[in-house]
Design a protein around this motif. Structure first.
Motif, mmCIF file in Angstrom:
data_model
loop_
_atom_site.group_PDB
_atom_site.id
_atom_site.type_symbol
_atom_site.label_atom_id
_atom_site.label_comp_id
_atom_site.label_asym_id
_atom_site.label_seq_id
_atom_site.Cartn_x
_atom_site.Cartn_y
_atom_site.Cartn_z
ATOM 1 N N ALA A 96 37.057 39.781 16.802
ATOM 2 C CA ALA A 96 37.901 40.917 16.431
ATOM 3 C C ALA A 96 39.066 41.008 17.411
ATOM 4 O O ALA A 96 38.941 40.601 18.566
ATOM 5 C CB ALA A 96 37.073 42.198 16.470
ATOM 6 N N PRO A 97 40.204 41.512 16.975
ATOM 7 C CA PRO A 97 41.361 41.604 17.872
ATOM 8 C C PRO A 97 41.042 42.263 19.213
ATOM 9 O O PRO A 97 41.524 41.808 20.257
ATOM 10 C CB PRO A 97 42.359 42.422 17.059
ATOM 11 N N ALA A 98 40.218 43.291 19.185
ATOM 12 C CA ALA A 98 39.891 43.991 20.433
ATOM 13 C C ALA A 98 39.040 43.136 21.373
ATOM 14 O O ALA A 98 38.984 43.409 22.581
ATOM 15 C CB ALA A 98 39.160 45.290 20.120
ATOM 16 N N VAL B 214 36.599 37.103 24.688
ATOM 17 C CA VAL B 214 35.998 35.873 24.178
ATOM 18 C C VAL B 214 36.767 34.653 24.701
ATOM 19 O O VAL B 214 36.169 33.640 25.090
ATOM 20 C CB VAL B 214 35.966 35.884 22.632
ATOM 21 N N LEU B 215 38.090 34.754 24.751
ATOM 22 C CA LEU B 215 38.890 33.647 25.266
ATOM 23 C C LEU B 215 38.515 33.329 26.715
ATOM 24 O O LEU B 215 38.341 32.156 27.078
ATOM 25 C CB LEU B 215 40.376 33.978 25.166
ATOM 26 N N LEU B 216 38.407 34.354 27.546
ATOM 27 C CA LEU B 216 38.055 34.129 28.946
ATOM 28 C C LEU B 216 36.689 33.469 29.068
ATOM 29 O O LEU B 216 36.483 32.586 29.914
ATOM 30 C CB LEU B 216 38.077 35.452 29.715
ATOM 31 N N ASP B 217 35.739 33.886 28.234
ATOM 32 C CA ASP B 217 34.400 33.307 28.285
ATOM 33 C C ASP B 217 34.423 31.844 27.838
ATOM 34 O O ASP B 217 33.873 30.969 28.508
ATOM 35 C CB ASP B 217 33.454 34.115 27.410
ATOM 36 N N VAL B 218 35.077 31.564 26.708
ATOM 37 C CA VAL B 218 35.111 30.208 26.152
ATOM 38 C C VAL B 218 35.852 29.260 27.088
ATOM 39 O O VAL B 218 35.363 28.170 27.421
ATOM 40 C CB VAL B 218 35.765 30.220 24.752
#
Length: 210
Positions: free
Chosen positions: A153-155, A160-164
């Motif tokens: 989700a946008p929020a 998620v980007l930092l984790d991936v």
């Protein structure tokens, strides 16, 4: 009196070759521990390739070994995945600090990718073939991470980007550290040192942005 031919009487093997083989085994252990890697690598970490009689382009590193070629091939694949993650991240991230960081990652790794592809080409057909015999496409969970990032989700996209990306860069640092110990090519080992430092710093920065 008959000569003592027991193993105890034989001259001890020099430490250098033993340490090099142990270090190579460490790198291969890291490779096999990565997600999606189920088979033994075909590259032989011991003998240098190409052979001394092979034609070596001007400026090529004649000490590039099978383990060096394996590392380069894996890092090429890993960097291609990084650039794909970063591309999606730039489409989805909203935090300007994260966008600045991943833009810098893209610039750095685009240059590194060109360098590594060139070195693999210079290493000659024997090294390239040894690395190519091992499928590197499954050596990370980048595909699953990309799916998570695209579906977030946008929020949640920044988190998620930092984790991936953080997980992905930790894998790169692990491979680089193993190559520093196992490699025979000094320029490849120097690149591995720089990769270890940069990816470790990125992971620390991302942890502070989460």
């Amino acid at each position: 009196m008959a000569a003592d031919l027991s193993p105890r009487s034989r001259a001890a093997e020099p430490a250098g070759p033993r340490l090099r083989r142990a270090s190579a085994a460490t790198l291969l252990g890291v490779v096999l521990a990565l997600p999606g890697c189920g088979g033994p690598p075909a590259a032989d970490p011991s003998p240098p390739v190409p052979s001394a009689t092979a034609s070596i382009p001007a400026g090529a590193d004649a000490t590039t070994s099978g383990i060096d070629a394996l590392f380069l091939a894996m890092m090429v694949a890993h960097t291609e995945q990084t650039l794909e993650i970063v591309g999606v991240g730039l489409d989805r991230a909203t935090d300007p600090r994260i966008r600045t960081l991943i833009a810098a990652v893209r610039a750095t790794e685009t240059d590194e990718l060109a360098t590594m592809r060139g070195w693999l080409s210079e290493a000659g057909p024997s090294a390239a073939a040894a690395a190519a015999r091992h499928d590197h496409s499954g050596h990370s969970d980048a595909a699953a991470g990309l799916a998570r990032l695209r579906a977030a989700a946008p929020a949640d996209a920044d988190r998620v980007l930092l984790d991936v990306l953080g997980r992905h860069q930790r894998t790169a640092a692990d491979l680089a550290r193993a190559q520093v110990a196992a490699g025979t090519s000094e320029r490849v080992r120097d690149l591995a040192r720089r990769i270890d430092r940069s990816r470790t710093a990125e992971v620390e920065l991302m942890a502070g942005l989460g």
